[in-house]
Design a protein around this motif. Structure first.
Motif, PDB file in Angstrom:
ATOM      1  N   GLU A  18      16.958  85.673  33.395  1.00 20.44           N
ATOM      2  CA  GLU A  18      15.774  86.421  33.211  1.00 20.44           C
ATOM      3  C   GLU A  18      15.729  86.602  31.447  1.00 20.44           C
ATOM      4  O   GLU A  18      14.664  86.111  31.122  1.00 20.44           O
ATOM      5  N   ALA A  19      16.710  87.082  30.875  1.00 22.59           N
ATOM      6  CA  ALA A  19      16.621  87.232  29.337  1.00 22.59           C
ATOM      7  C   ALA A  19      16.597  85.901  28.971  1.00 22.59           C
ATOM      8  O   ALA A  19      15.646  85.883  27.740  1.00 22.59           O
ATOM      9  N   TYR A  20      17.355  84.814  29.269  1.00 19.38           N
ATOM     10  CA  TYR A  20      17.124  83.488  28.726  1.00 19.38           C
ATOM     11  C   TYR A  20      15.633  83.159  28.872  1.00 19.38           C
ATOM     12  O   TYR A  20      15.291  82.409  27.875  1.00 19.38           O
ATOM     13  N   ILE A  21      15.160  83.363  30.038  1.00 20.04           N
ATOM     14  CA  ILE A  21      13.599  82.902  30.181  1.00 20.04           C
ATOM     15  C   ILE A  21      12.534  83.577  29.286  1.00 20.04           C
ATOM     16  O   ILE A  21      11.896  82.979  28.581  1.00 20.04           O
ATOM     17  N   VAL A  22      12.772  84.782  28.951  1.00 18.63           N
ATOM     18  CA  VAL A  22      12.070  85.649  28.192  1.00 18.63           C
ATOM     19  C   VAL A  22      12.304  85.034  26.560  1.00 18.63           C
ATOM     20  O   VAL A  22      11.003  85.156  25.689  1.00 18.63           O
ATOM     21  N   MET A  23      13.571  84.777  26.317  1.00 22.95           N
ATOM     22  CA  MET A  23      13.655  84.188  25.075  1.00 22.95           C
ATOM     23  C   MET A  23      13.021  82.972  24.699  1.00 22.95           C
ATOM     24  O   MET A  23      12.357  82.677  23.683  1.00 22.95           O
ATOM     25  N   VAL A  24      13.047  82.125  25.609  1.00 19.94           N
ATOM     26  CA  VAL A  24      12.467  80.698  25.560  1.00 19.94           C
ATOM     27  C   VAL A  24      10.845  80.903  25.406  1.00 19.94           C
ATOM     28  O   VAL A  24      10.090  80.219  24.727  1.00 19.94           O
ATOM     29  N   ILE A  25      10.234  81.623  26.526  1.00 22.84           N
ATOM     30  CA  ILE A  25       8.988  81.794  26.308  1.00 22.84           C
ATOM     31  C   ILE A  25       8.448  82.476  25.120  1.00 22.84           C
ATOM     32  O   ILE A  25       7.431  81.950  24.630  1.00 22.84           O
ATOM     33  N   LYS A  26       8.827  83.658  24.695  1.00 22.57           N
ATOM     34  CA  LYS A  26       8.363  84.169  23.659  1.00 22.57           C
ATOM     35  C   LYS A  26       9.038  83.777  22.413  1.00 22.57           C
ATOM     36  O   LYS A  26       8.675  84.594  21.160  1.00 22.57           O
ATOM     37  N   ASP A  27       9.816  82.771  22.444  1.00 24.32           N
ATOM     38  CA  ASP A  27      10.637  82.473  21.082  1.00 24.32           C
ATOM     39  C   ASP A  27      11.248  83.378  20.350  1.00 24.32           C
ATOM     40  O   ASP A  27      11.266  83.422  19.231  1.00 24.32           O
ATOM     41  N   TYR A  28      12.104  84.205  21.156  1.00 23.15           N
ATOM     42  CA  TYR A  28      12.986  85.404  20.590  1.00 23.15           C
ATOM     43  C   TYR A  28      14.172  84.427  20.227  1.00 23.15           C
ATOM     44  O   TYR A  28      14.768  83.739  20.944  1.00 23.15           O
ATOM     45  N   SER A  29      14.964  85.229  19.408  1.00 19.78           N
ATOM     46  CA  SER A  29      16.555  84.864  19.089  1.00 19.78           C
ATOM     47  C   SER A  29      17.503  85.620  19.769  1.00 19.78           C
ATOM     48  O   SER A  29      18.584  85.315  20.037  1.00 19.78           O
ATOM     49  N   ALA A  30      16.603  86.831  20.164  1.00 21.40           N
ATOM     50  CA  ALA A  30      17.528  87.798  21.154  1.00 21.40           C
ATOM     51  C   ALA A  30      16.843  88.700  21.715  1.00 21.40           C
ATOM     52  O   ALA A  30      15.617  89.029  21.540  1.00 21.40           O
ATOM     53  N   VAL A  31      17.493  89.365  22.952  1.00 21.44           N
ATOM     54  CA  VAL A  31      16.493  90.167  23.974  1.00 21.44           C
ATOM     55  C   VAL A  31      17.324  91.354  23.913  1.00 21.44           C
ATOM     56  O   VAL A  31      18.419  91.454  24.126  1.00 21.44           O
ATOM     57  N   ARG A  32      16.752  92.635  23.707  1.00 21.01           N
ATOM     58  CA  ARG A  32      17.317  93.976  23.653  1.00 21.01           C
ATOM     59  C   ARG A  32      17.024  94.417  25.090  1.00 21.01           C
ATOM     60  O   ARG A  32      16.081  94.633  25.596  1.00 21.01           O
ATOM     61  N   LEU A  33      18.192  94.658  25.761  1.00 23.08           N
ATOM     62  CA  LEU A  33      17.933  95.078  26.970  1.00 23.08           C
ATOM     63  C   LEU A  33      17.772  96.721  27.098  1.00 23.08           C
ATOM     64  O   LEU A  33      17.722  97.228  28.192  1.00 23.08           O
ATOM     65  N   GLY A  34      17.693  97.322  26.219  1.00 21.28           N
ATOM     66  CA  GLY A  34      17.339  98.937  26.193  1.00 21.28           C
ATOM     67  C   GLY A  34      18.784  99.439  26.448  1.00 21.28           C
ATOM     68  O   GLY A  34      20.005  99.312  25.923  1.00 21.28           O
ATOM     69  N   THR A  35      18.607 100.686  27.063  1.00 19.22           N
ATOM     70  CA  THR A  35      19.616 101.682  27.115  1.00 19.22           C
ATOM     71  C   THR A  35      20.733 101.165  28.317  1.00 19.22           C
ATOM     72  O   THR A  35      20.216 100.525  29.114  1.00 19.22           O
ATOM     73  N   ILE A  36      21.710 101.975  28.324  1.00 14.37           N
ATOM     74  CA  ILE A  36      22.550 101.449  29.496  1.00 14.37           C
ATOM     75  C   ILE A  36      22.114 101.914  30.736  1.00 14.37           C
ATOM     76  O   ILE A  36      22.274 101.171  31.809  1.00 14.37           O
ATOM     77  N   GLY A  37      21.360 103.022  30.598  1.00 14.10           N
ATOM     78  CA  GLY A  37      20.643 103.251  32.046  1.00 14.10           C
ATOM     79  C   GLY A  37      19.605 102.226  32.742  1.00 14.10           C
ATOM     80  O   GLY A  37      19.482 101.899  33.683  1.00 14.10           O
ATOM     81  N   GLN A  38      18.925 101.787  31.800  1.00 14.22           N
ATOM     82  CA  GLN A  38      18.121 100.754  32.088  1.00 14.22           C
ATOM     83  C   GLN A  38      18.708  99.620  32.343  1.00 14.22           C
ATOM     84  O   GLN A  38      18.052  98.919  33.385  1.00 14.22           O
ATOM     85  N   PHE A  39      19.670  99.248  31.718  1.00 12.75           N
ATOM     86  CA  PHE A  39      20.362  97.903  32.291  1.00 12.75           C
ATOM     87  C   PHE A  39      20.950  97.993  33.461  1.00 12.75           C
ATOM     88  O   PHE A  39      20.761  97.259  34.328  1.00 12.75           O
ATOM     89  N   LEU A  40      21.614  99.289  33.885  1.00 10.29           N
ATOM     90  CA  LEU A  40      22.121  99.502  35.078  1.00 10.29           C
ATOM     91  C   LEU A  40      21.074  99.302  36.055  1.00 10.29           C
ATOM     92  O   LEU A  40      21.394  98.887  37.407  1.00 10.29           O
ATOM     93  N   THR A  41      19.897  99.884  35.959  1.00 11.72           N
ATOM     94  CA  THR A  41      18.850  99.829  36.913  1.00 11.72           C
ATOM     95  C   THR A  41      18.360  98.600  37.079  1.00 11.72           C
ATOM     96  O   THR A  41      18.147  98.169  38.344  1.00 11.72           O
ATOM     97  N   VAL A  42      18.172  97.601  36.106  1.00  9.75           N
ATOM     98  CA  VAL A  42      17.758  96.098  36.400  1.00  9.75           C
ATOM     99  C   VAL A  42      19.132  95.489  36.947  1.00  9.75           C
ATOM    100  O   VAL A  42      18.530  94.863  38.120  1.00  9.75           O
ATOM    101  N   TRP A  43      19.963  95.658  36.787  1.00  7.89           N
ATOM    102  CA  TRP A  43      21.414  95.190  37.447  1.00  7.89           C
ATOM    103  C   TRP A  43      21.430  95.554  39.078  1.00  7.89           C
ATOM    104  O   TRP A  43      21.697  94.678  39.922  1.00  7.89           O
TER     105      TRP A  43
END
Length: 73
Positions: A18-43
């Motif tokens: 998902e992070a790779y798809i966002v990076m390709v679509i929006k032409d980002y060099s990195a994706v910030r996944l937020g806090t640990i709580g947000q990362f764990l929720t998505v996981w």
């Protein structure tokens, strides 16, 4: 037990995809996944999705095996 562990690994893999798809679509060099709580929720959400898919595959395979045995009888 194996299904849950596999689902956790697949959930982490889905985050990377998902992070790779966002990076390709929006032409980002990195994706910030937020806090640990947000990362764990998505996981957890991705892991539950993977667990549901693995459960469906397991039930489909067991049902397919049972019908094969019934045809042989």
């Amino acid at each position: 037990m194996y299904r849950a562990g596999t689902a956790l690994l697949l959930g982490l893999g889905l985050i990377l995809v998902e992070a790779y798809i966002v990076m390709v679509i929006k032409d980002y060099s990195a994706v910030r996944l937020g806090t640990i709580g947000q990362f764990l929720t998505v996981w957890v959400i991705n892991s539950l999705l993977a667990f549901a898919i693995l459960t469906d595959i397991k039930q489909w395979l067991s049902k397919r095996d049972n019908t094969d045995l019934q045809h042989e009888l």
